[in-house]
Design an enzyme around this catalytic site. Structure first.
Site, PDB file in Angstrom:
ATOM      1  N   CYS A 150       9.172  30.219  36.459  1.00 31.83           N
ATOM      2  CA  CYS A 150       8.157  28.648  35.544  1.00 31.83           C
ATOM      3  C   CYS A 150       8.419  28.071  35.124  1.00 31.83           C
ATOM      4  O   CYS A 150       9.456  27.602  33.908  1.00 31.83           O
ATOM      5  CB  CYS A 150       7.017  29.786  35.035  1.00 31.83           C
ATOM      6  SG  CYS A 150       5.627  30.147  34.118  1.00 31.83           S
ATOM      7  N   HIS A 160       1.257  36.030  36.798  1.00 32.90           N
ATOM      8  CA  HIS A 160       1.840  35.237  35.887  1.00 32.90           C
ATOM      9  C   HIS A 160       1.401  34.250  35.125  1.00 32.90           C
ATOM     10  O   HIS A 160       1.653  34.449  34.649  1.00 32.90           O
ATOM     11  CB  HIS A 160       3.431  34.741  36.454  1.00 32.90           C
ATOM     12  CG  HIS A 160       4.020  34.438  35.983  1.00 32.90           C
ATOM     13  ND1 HIS A 160       5.499  34.915  35.661  1.00 32.90           N
ATOM     14  CD2 HIS A 160       4.465  32.914  35.387  1.00 32.90           C
ATOM     15  CE1 HIS A 160       6.360  33.808  34.772  1.00 32.90           C
ATOM     16  NE2 HIS A 160       5.506  32.723  34.360  1.00 32.90           N
ATOM     17  N   GLU A 161       0.963  33.222  36.331  1.00 32.18           N
ATOM     18  CA  GLU A 161       0.429  31.840  35.752  1.00 32.18           C
ATOM     19  C   GLU A 161      -1.153  32.589  35.142  1.00 32.18           C
ATOM     20  O   GLU A 161      -0.964  32.027  34.139  1.00 32.18           O
ATOM     21  CB  GLU A 161       0.103  30.754  36.916  1.00 32.18           C
ATOM     22  CG  GLU A 161       1.812  30.367  37.559  1.00 32.18           C
ATOM     23  CD  GLU A 161       2.392  30.206  36.026  1.00 32.18           C
ATOM     24  OE1 GLU A 161       2.293  29.393  35.341  1.00 32.18           O
ATOM     25  OE2 GLU A 161       4.053  30.128  36.845  1.00 32.18           O
ATOM     26  N   HIS A 203       0.048  33.298  31.201  1.00 27.55           N
ATOM     27  CA  HIS A 203      -0.339  32.796  30.508  1.00 27.55           C
ATOM     28  C   HIS A 203      -1.063  31.644  30.541  1.00 27.55           C
ATOM     29  O   HIS A 203      -1.784  31.307  29.138  1.00 27.55           O
ATOM     30  CB  HIS A 203      -0.035  30.745  30.972  1.00 27.55           C
ATOM     31  CG  HIS A 203       2.005  31.038  31.461  1.00 27.55           C
ATOM     32  ND1 HIS A 203       2.754  31.839  30.194  1.00 27.55           N
ATOM     33  CD2 HIS A 203       3.136  30.691  32.568  1.00 27.55           C
ATOM     34  CE1 HIS A 203       3.965  32.319  30.259  1.00 27.55           C
ATOM     35  NE2 HIS A 203       3.778  31.845  32.211  1.00 27.55           N
ATOM     36  N   HIS A 243       6.628  34.624  27.780  1.00 25.03           N
ATOM     37  CA  HIS A 243       7.161  35.020  28.686  1.00 25.03           C
ATOM     38  C   HIS A 243       7.967  36.760  27.934  1.00 25.03           C
ATOM     39  O   HIS A 243       8.372  35.967  27.259  1.00 25.03           O
ATOM     40  CB  HIS A 243       8.506  33.799  29.218  1.00 25.03           C
ATOM     41  CG  HIS A 243       7.902  32.780  30.139  1.00 25.03           C
ATOM     42  ND1 HIS A 243       8.346  32.271  30.158  1.00 25.03           N
ATOM     43  CD2 HIS A 243       6.966  32.689  30.709  1.00 25.03           C
ATOM     44  CE1 HIS A 243       8.567  31.040  31.231  1.00 25.03           C
ATOM     45  NE2 HIS A 243       7.100  31.825  31.782  1.00 25.03           N
TER      46      HIS A 243
END
Length: 316
Positions: A119, A272-273, A276, A282
């Site tokens: 990332c 994952h994104e 965020h 992380h």
């Protein structure tokens, strides 16, 4: 005579076919060469060395939050190939963060970890990490600063969506592949299942709370967030309430890639994104979806560490 001409024509066609496939394979090989390939040549480097590529290593560690030459007492060495004290300290911090042997040297394990597709959001910040000014006139400053809590992390200042925005809309920029749309939608469903958030798709991406698309190179998010071609950084997303999520269009993407392939899973990266986008940083748990890197040909789902993180951030 006709038979001879037919044979010659067949041989010529076969030659063209072989040349075509050779060219395709060569192109494929070049496209899969990682943007982090320079690290391979630095294996074994340590403080006191001067080697080609050390400058790129400094930029790598600065991009991901381990160096900050803007606040360094020795900024003159930001663009040279000297493996100095500041770089050794940064390598040690990286090794500590990834549970490696903390030597400050570029041993094989450290280089291998650094070369993994990852990332584009920084791991930690030593002073500054700005996203610059992006689309929609949104303020993108401050992405990538994290405050450690247990194994998961929050972005600096614990940014969150307000309680009035627990239902978020998302849309796709023009040209987004159908496969990616399905993968992202499934990822939103996964996050909704373990939180109070709900998500819905709308066609007009420009008014959606979250905009998703594929980009290449420098695409207006600020120099530090430019994509770097095949390999290297594969995606990034922004802190609440900016709502931007970009895949690197130069990567080899797939849905449920075969083990051992060089393809990267669209849904795993979306999970994952979205973390965020909701305010998580992380994690140092390798099994967590919020771990910073992913090996090609692998898939992951939400981990207990991710669930604990989002519930702690929003007091669920």
């Amino acid at each position: 005579m006709a038979i001879t001409n037919l044979s010659s024509t067949f041989s010529y066609s076969l030659l063209l076919t072989l040349l075509f496939f050779h060219a395709v394979l060569a192109q494929s090989h070049n496209q899969t060469k990682s943007a982090f390939e320079f690290l391979n040549h630095l294996q074994g480097c340590h403080k006191g060395d001067r080697a080609k590529g050390v400058r790129e290593l400094k930029h790598y560690l600065e991009k991901f939050g381990y160096l900050n030459y803007n606040q360094s007492s020795d900024p003159i060495h930001a663009d040279d190939d000297d493996f100095n004290d500041a770089l050794e300290s940064a390598v040690k911090t990286y090794q500590l963060n990834y549970h490696l042997n903390v030597s400050g040297n570029l041993d094989p394990q450290t280089v291998s970890k650094m070369m993994m597709p990852r990332c584009g959001v920084a791991d930690i910040i030593n002073g500054t990490a700005r996203m610059g000014s992006g689309k929609k006139g949104r303020n993108l400053r401050g992405l990538g600063s994290f405050h450690p809590v247990s194994r998961y992390t929050f972005m600096n200042g614990n940014p969150r969506w307000p309680a009035s925005k627990y239902h978020l809309t998302y849309g796709f920029a023009p040209g987004t592949p159908t496969a990616a749309k399905g993968a992202v939608s499934r990822a939103f469903t996964s996050w909704a299942s373990i939180s109070r958030f709900t998500f819905s798709y709308i066609k007009d991406y420009e008014i959606a709370d979250i905009e998703i698309g594929f980009e290449r190179g420098d695409h207006g998010d600020g120099t530090i967030n430019s994509f770097d071609g095949p390999g290297g950084t594969i995606a990034h997303a922004f802190r609440p309430t900016i709502g931007l999520f970009h895949y690197d269009a130069d990567e080899r993407w797939a849905v449920g890639p075969a083990a051992g392939s060089q393809d990267i899973d669209l849904e795993t990266v979306a999970l994952h994104e979205i973390g965020h986008l909701l305010g998580l940083g992380h994690s140092d748990v390798e099994g967590a979806i919020m771990f910073s890197s992913i090996a090609p040909g692998t898939t992951k789902g939400l981990h207990e560490d991710d669930i604990q993180g989002i519930r702690a951030l929003y007091n669920f």
